[in-house]
Design a protein around this motif. Structure first.
Motif, mmCIF file in Angstrom:
data_model
loop_
_atom_site.group_PDB
_atom_site.id
_atom_site.type_symbol
_atom_site.label_atom_id
_atom_site.label_comp_id
_atom_site.label_asym_id
_atom_site.label_seq_id
_atom_site.Cartn_x
_atom_site.Cartn_y
_atom_site.Cartn_z
ATOM 1 N N HIS A 14 -15.198 22.037 -14.073
ATOM 2 C CA HIS A 14 -16.117 22.862 -14.863
ATOM 3 C C HIS A 14 -16.112 24.304 -14.360
ATOM 4 O O HIS A 14 -16.076 24.544 -13.144
ATOM 5 N N LYS A 15 -16.175 25.250 -15.273
ATOM 6 C CA LYS A 15 -16.088 26.670 -14.891
ATOM 7 C C LYS A 15 -17.097 27.055 -13.815
ATOM 8 O O LYS A 15 -16.813 27.906 -12.971
ATOM 9 N N LYS A 16 -18.280 26.444 -13.853
ATOM 10 C CA LYS A 16 -19.312 26.819 -12.874
ATOM 11 C C LYS A 16 -19.067 26.247 -11.486
ATOM 12 O O LYS A 16 -19.788 26.565 -10.545
ATOM 13 N N ASN A 42 -13.536 23.809 -20.857
ATOM 14 C CA ASN A 42 -13.171 24.250 -19.497
ATOM 15 C C ASN A 42 -11.690 24.124 -19.154
ATOM 16 O O ASN A 42 -11.303 24.411 -18.028
#
Ligand code: NHW
Ligand code: EN5
Length: 388
Positions: free
Chosen positions: A141-143, A69
């Motif tokens: 984190h990407k999410k 990430n």
């Protein structure tokens, strides 16, 4: 425009060139009793943790968060892949605080989803040395992006730094926020041009063939400078003198003592390489050069998963011409199987980049100070600081 940064003690774009503003700290230190004792509130699903990066498990979790990430280039072709050994080195300099290694977990699953870190450093700005924090490895984190988690993390690391009675920080970033102290250019020297072209890191130049390109970037098998060798523990006092003397000429630079030099500059396999030139006759230490190892994951290439990248770190030439010294660094990096050697246009690097066949990259690196104002932005060549 910058809802978070507008609230922070940093030079604002509108202050640039305002000669009525004084250089130096923006906000004065507040009494420690006025520093907030409780951590900032995170959204309900999350909790703070302090990361013991000596623990193999904790370090692995941070490593996996970052390797999946952390920073990518503008076309999302490559992602930084700092190794575990590198993270342990970067986060454990003399006088480090474990409380400045901060993680965010999901309460239910205990999954690590964000990280930020600081380490202490003495940084000189013109004639004054400040105890600062160097901030690095901010990652969400990407999410979980664009949910304003980053400002909470920055405020929390700031609070923990204030609790140790430090009030300034330095950091670098690829993005522009208010207000860069300097903007530097990345330069790249191909060592393995065929692979770099295959993975899309570089391109065949106009009117160039692969074989002409390979020949263009060829390097000798061994170094040229007599007395060039790996730095050893016994070199720490001489290297400290060399580096301190050299860094004194820049506007912003670390104030390294022997403990710092031992930590930051002694070779560590696959993390940092450093070399001295010791005169074969007088045994005088005349030159020094170093690079750190930061591989990048190659995102979506069928043939290659990773790229070995060396980054120019601190270099000092008093007798050997700097260009020749750096050419020796390139020779070693090639022998150690690095694919590319990167450098910024800081310090005196401009003087060798073109001659040694570095080319400008598509990335810039902006330098920032927190709670410290400079009246004017600096030239890259006025910077004597390299952050990892
Ligand atoms: S620079 C590398 C930073 N990391 C990455 O680029 C990894 C990939 N990206 C991410 O993980 C080296 C996320 O995109 C991050 C932002 C976490 C970057 N620096 O949560 P929101 C460092 O580690 C501002 C500073 O919604 P997000 C240095 C942005 O301008 N600020 O965004 C770190 C906006 O504020 P604004 C940054 O995408 C230095 C707000 O964050 C930034 O989900 C930290 C948006 O937040 C960056 N690189 O998460 C500062 N990227 O005002 C230390 C975005 O514009 C300061 N933002 O609305 C000093 C503290 C110590 C003081 C001690 C006295
Ligand atoms: C905090 N410590 O953009 C750091 N890298 O140029 C965080 N480009 O590798 C901040 N886009 O130009 C990091 N090849 C900011 C940097 C983020 C990473 C980044 C750039 C730096 C980079 C490469 C690949 C581009 C891929 C497509 C690039 C050209 C090389 C070429 C070699 C031959 C001679 C001419 C140049």
């Amino acid at each position: 425009r910058h809802k978070f940064w507008e609230t922070q003690p940093i030079a604002q774009f509108k202050d640039l060139g305002d000669t009525t503003l004084r250089e130096g700290p923006i906000d004065p230190p507040t009494p420690l009793s006025e520093v907030k004792i409780d951590p900032y509130n995170l959204p309900a699903p999350f909790e703070w943790i302090t990361c013991d990066m000596d623990s193999g498990e904790m370090c692995s979790e941070a490593y996996h968060l970052l390797s999946n990430n952390y920073v990518e280039d503008d076309e999302n072709m490559f992602r930084f892949d700092y190794s575990k050994e590198f993270l342990q080195w970067a986060l454990h300099p003399p006088g480090y605080f474990e409380s400045w290694h901060i993680g965010v977990r999901v309460k239910t699953s205990k999954k690590l989803v964000a990280f930020i870190s600081g380490v202490p450093a003495r940084i000189r700005v013109r004639d004054n040395v400040f105890l600062m924090a160097e901030i690095n490895f901010l990652c969400v984190h990407k999410k979980l992006r664009s949910k304003r988690l980053a400002p909470v993390m920055i405020k929390e690391v700031t609070r923990r730094i204030h609790l140790e009675n430090l009030w300034q920080a330095a950091f670098t970033a690829g993005v522009v926020i208010p207000t860069p102290v300097a903007t530097c250019q990345y330069w790249h020297r191909s060592l393995n041009p065929k692979k770099l072209i295959d993975v899309g890191f570089s391109r065949l130049g106009p009117r160039m063939t692969m074989s002409r390109t390979v020949k263009l970037y060829k390097l000798p098998d061994s170094t040229i400078t007599p007395g060039f060798r790996n730095m050893e523990l016994r070199d720490v006092p001489a290297v400290t003198r060399l580096i301190r003397d050299y860094l004194s000429r820049f506007v912003v630079a670390p104030d390294f003592d022997e403990d710092d030099v031992e930590h930051w500059l002694l070779p560590k396999e696959n993390v940092i390489d450093s070399f001295v030139v010791e005169s074969p006759e007088t045994h005088e230490m005349t030159d020094f050069c170093s690079f750190y190892s930061l591989p990048s994951t190659i995102l979506s290439n069928p043939n290659y998963k990773t790229m070995k990248v060396a980054y120019s770190y601190y270099n000092v030439a008093t007798k050997t011409p700097l260009t020749q010294l750096m050419n020796d660094a390139l020779i070693i990096a090639k022998k150690k199987d690095y694919d590319v050697f990167n450098a910024l246009d800081v310090m005196e690097n401009e003087s060798f980049l073109k001659e040694l066949k570095f080319g400008p990259g598509d990335g810039k690196l902006h330098y920032y100070l927190y709670n410290h104002r400079l009246r004017h932005p600096l030239q890259p060549s006025e910077l004597g600081l390299v952050l990892l």
